[in-house]
Motif scaffolding. Structure first.
Motif, PDB file in Angstrom:
ATOM      1  N   PHE A 160       0.880  -0.670   0.108  1.00 30.85           N
ATOM      2  CA  PHE A 160       0.106  -0.013   0.437  1.00 30.85           C
ATOM      3  C   PHE A 160       0.329   0.993  -0.298  1.00 30.85           C
ATOM      4  N   ARG A 161       0.525   2.039  -0.220  1.00 33.29           N
ATOM      5  CA  ARG A 161       0.865   3.755  -0.538  1.00 33.29           C
ATOM      6  C   ARG A 161      -0.184   4.843   0.077  1.00 33.29           C
ATOM      7  N   SER A 162       0.906   5.443   1.170  1.00 31.86           N
ATOM      8  CA  SER A 162      -0.037   6.182   1.956  1.00 31.86           C
ATOM      9  C   SER A 162      -0.241   7.648   1.318  1.00 31.86           C
ATOM     10  N   SER A 163      -0.896   8.467   1.464  1.00 29.35           N
ATOM     11  CA  SER A 163      -1.389   9.537   0.800  1.00 29.35           C
ATOM     12  C   SER A 163      -0.017  10.881   0.278  1.00 29.35           C
ATOM     13  N   ASP A 164       1.097  10.692   1.645  1.00 28.10           N
ATOM     14  CA  ASP A 164       2.763  11.225   1.416  1.00 28.10           C
ATOM     15  C   ASP A 164       3.645   9.838   0.721  1.00 28.10           C
ATOM     16  N   GLY A 165       2.893   8.971   0.073  1.00 31.23           N
ATOM     17  CA  GLY A 165       3.921   8.171  -0.711  1.00 31.23           C
ATOM     18  C   GLY A 165       4.970   7.371   0.473  1.00 31.23           C
ATOM     19  N   VAL A 166       4.495   6.987   1.616  1.00 29.28           N
ATOM     20  CA  VAL A 166       5.506   5.786   1.847  1.00 29.28           C
ATOM     21  C   VAL A 166       4.693   4.460   2.258  1.00 29.28           C
ATOM     22  N   LEU A 167       5.495   3.489   1.150  1.00 28.12           N
ATOM     23  CA  LEU A 167       5.359   1.817   1.669  1.00 28.12           C
ATOM     24  C   LEU A 167       5.159   1.310   2.280  1.00 28.12           C
ATOM     25  N   PHE A 168       3.986   0.833   2.324  1.00 25.49           N
ATOM     26  CA  PHE A 168       4.145  -0.996   3.506  1.00 25.49           C
ATOM     27  C   PHE A 168       3.284  -2.006   2.515  1.00 25.49           C
TER      28      PHE A 168
ATOM     29  N   PRO B 133       2.703  -6.249  -7.610  1.00 21.75           N
ATOM     30  CA  PRO B 133       3.906  -5.371  -7.456  1.00 21.75           C
ATOM     31  C   PRO B 133       3.554  -3.655  -7.559  1.00 21.75           C
ATOM     32  N   GLU B 134       2.512  -3.795  -8.355  1.00 17.38           N
ATOM     33  CA  GLU B 134       2.070  -1.859  -8.003  1.00 17.38           C
ATOM     34  C   GLU B 134       1.590  -1.386  -6.315  1.00 17.38           C
ATOM     35  N   PRO B 135       1.911  -0.376  -5.989  1.00 14.19           N
ATOM     36  CA  PRO B 135       1.213  -1.076  -4.654  1.00 14.19           C
ATOM     37  C   PRO B 135       0.225   0.349  -4.781  1.00 14.19           C
ATOM     38  N   VAL B 136      -0.820  -0.360  -3.990  1.00 13.24           N
ATOM     39  CA  VAL B 136      -2.547   0.179  -3.972  1.00 13.24           C
ATOM     40  C   VAL B 136      -2.019   1.677  -2.861  1.00 13.24           C
ATOM     41  N   PRO B 137      -2.914   2.672  -3.793  1.00 17.26           N
ATOM     42  CA  PRO B 137      -2.857   3.791  -2.943  1.00 17.26           C
ATOM     43  C   PRO B 137      -4.297   4.172  -2.426  1.00 17.26           C
ATOM     44  N   LEU B 138      -3.591   4.767  -0.848  1.00 18.09           N
ATOM     45  CA  LEU B 138      -5.058   4.561  -0.253  1.00 18.09           C
ATOM     46  C   LEU B 138      -4.870   5.779   0.095  1.00 18.09           C
ATOM     47  N   THR B 139      -6.005   6.921   0.785  1.00 15.88           N
ATOM     48  CA  THR B 139      -5.643   8.102   0.750  1.00 15.88           C
ATOM     49  C   THR B 139      -5.735   8.876   2.620  1.00 15.88           C
ATOM     50  N   GLU B 140      -5.350   8.292   2.806  1.00 10.77           N
ATOM     51  CA  GLU B 140      -4.674   8.233   4.701  1.00 10.77           C
ATOM     52  C   GLU B 140      -3.559   8.389   4.636  1.00 10.77           C
ATOM     53  N   SER B 141      -2.286   8.670   5.340  1.00 11.70           N
ATOM     54  CA  SER B 141      -1.314   9.956   5.915  1.00 11.70           C
ATOM     55  C   SER B 141      -0.781   8.208   5.944  1.00 11.70           C
ATOM     56  N   SER B 142       0.681   8.001   6.024  1.00 13.54           N
ATOM     57  CA  SER B 142       1.598   7.258   7.418  1.00 13.54           C
ATOM     58  C   SER B 142       1.785   7.439   8.255  1.00 13.54           C
ATOM     59  N   SER B 143       1.024   8.179   8.797  1.00 15.19           N
ATOM     60  CA  SER B 143       1.360   8.191  10.186  1.00 15.19           C
ATOM     61  C   SER B 143      -0.922   7.320  11.108  1.00 15.19           C
ATOM     62  N   VAL B 144      -1.154   7.684   9.878  1.00 19.13           N
ATOM     63  CA  VAL B 144      -2.584   6.451  10.572  1.00 19.13           C
ATOM     64  C   VAL B 144      -2.281   5.200   9.826  1.00 19.13           C
ATOM     65  N   LEU B 145      -2.080   5.031   8.750  1.00 17.06           N
ATOM     66  CA  LEU B 145      -2.255   3.639   8.685  1.00 17.06           C
ATOM     67  C   LEU B 145      -0.565   2.809   9.229  1.00 17.06           C
TER      68      LEU B 145
ATOM     69  N   PHE C 238      -5.690  10.248  16.302  1.00 18.00           N
ATOM     70  CA  PHE C 238      -6.753   9.470  16.874  1.00 18.00           C
ATOM     71  C   PHE C 238      -7.500   9.972  16.588  1.00 18.00           C
ATOM     72  N   LEU C 239      -8.533  11.286  15.507  1.00 15.02           N
ATOM     73  CA  LEU C 239      -9.849  10.659  14.827  1.00 15.02           C
ATOM     74  C   LEU C 239      -9.815  10.428  13.302  1.00 15.02           C
ATOM     75  N   ALA C 240      -8.226  10.418  12.511  1.00 11.41           N
ATOM     76  CA  ALA C 240      -7.628   9.854  12.093  1.00 11.41           C
ATOM     77  C   ALA C 240      -8.085   8.129  11.711  1.00 11.41           C
ATOM     78  N   VAL C 241      -7.295   7.849  12.675  1.00  9.47           N
ATOM     79  CA  VAL C 241      -7.394   6.277  12.991  1.00  9.47           C
ATOM     80  C   VAL C 241      -8.806   5.832  12.902  1.00  9.47           C
ATOM     81  N   ALA C 242      -9.286   6.279  13.698  1.00  9.84           N
ATOM     82  CA  ALA C 242     -10.734   5.794  13.795  1.00  9.84           C
ATOM     83  C   ALA C 242     -11.238   5.964  12.445  1.00  9.84           C
ATOM     84  N   GLU C 243     -11.742   6.821  11.691  1.00  8.43           N
ATOM     85  CA  GLU C 243     -12.478   7.349  10.534  1.00  8.43           C
ATOM     86  C   GLU C 243     -11.739   5.714   9.621  1.00  8.43           C
ATOM     87  N   ALA C 244     -10.482   5.787   9.865  1.00  6.35           N
ATOM     88  CA  ALA C 244      -9.760   5.005   8.311  1.00  6.35           C
ATOM     89  C   ALA C 244      -9.984   2.954   9.452  1.00  6.35           C
ATOM     90  N   ALA C 245     -10.724   3.339  10.549  1.00 11.90           N
ATOM     91  CA  ALA C 245     -10.815   2.171  10.989  1.00 11.90           C
ATOM     92  C   ALA C 245     -12.338   1.784  10.938  1.00 11.90           C
TER      93      ALA C 245
END
Length: 166
Positions: A18-26, A50-62, A85-92
């Motif tokens: 996965f690729r976060s909105s700020d470009g970090v791979l997971f 092999p292509e990362p799946v883009p997600l709209t959340e930041s790396s800190s949330v993911l 915290f709210l961003a994590v809760a929304e992503a969850a």
């Protein structure tokens, strides 16, 4: 070369990227996603690409969210800025990461009364009646424009009816 999560990197053996909105791979294990969430397909349905799946959340949330899909000690969510915290809760909620959904909605009350409006909106959006009940008394007397910004439309009319009872 793209930045990679310290916890969920290629050496962790994850087979979905996965690729976060700020470009970090997971790098996350597809089986873990399938077992612990309803928002990602189960492990058999996920194709390894092999292509990362883009997600709209930041790396800190993911970084926090993906910890909840593994059978290990869950991350502590205390002493966290409310915005994170709210961003994590929304992503969850968005990805239906069950363990994260549960702990987030339980910890929401710790942010009352300071974040009553945001909690009220979150609770209405995701149908957490006990959070609605906890935040509601703190919002009596607030301008309707403030309530309208956070409350889902299906709950706005009941709120107005409650507040403006004859």
């Amino acid at each position: 070369m793209a930045a990679t999560s310290d916890t969920f990197n290629a050496s962790s053996g994850g087979d979905v990227i996965f690729r976060s909105s700020d470009g970090v791979l997971f790098f996350v294990h597809k089986d873990a996603l399938g077992y612990c969430s309803g928002g990602f397909p189960d492990g058999d349905a996920i194709t390894v690409d092999p292509e990362p799946v883009p997600l709209t959340e930041s790396s800190s949330v993911l970084e926090i969210l993906f910890q909840f899909v593994y059978p290990r000690k869950q991350p502590a969510l205390d002493d966290m800025k409310f915005s994170l915290f709210l961003a994590v809760a929304e992503a969850a909620e968005k990805y239906e990461v069950y363990f994260a959904m549960n702990i987030c909605q339980l910890r929401m009350k710790e942010y009352l009364p300071a974040q009553a409006s945001a909690i009220f909106g979150f609770a209405g959006k995701h149908n957490y009646p006990y959070l609605i009940a906890a935040a509601s008394p703190l919002l009596i007397g607030k301008p309707l424009t403030e309530i309208a910004r956070v409350l889902p439309p299906h709950l706005f009319v009941p709120w107005v009816s409650l507040v403006f009872v004859d």
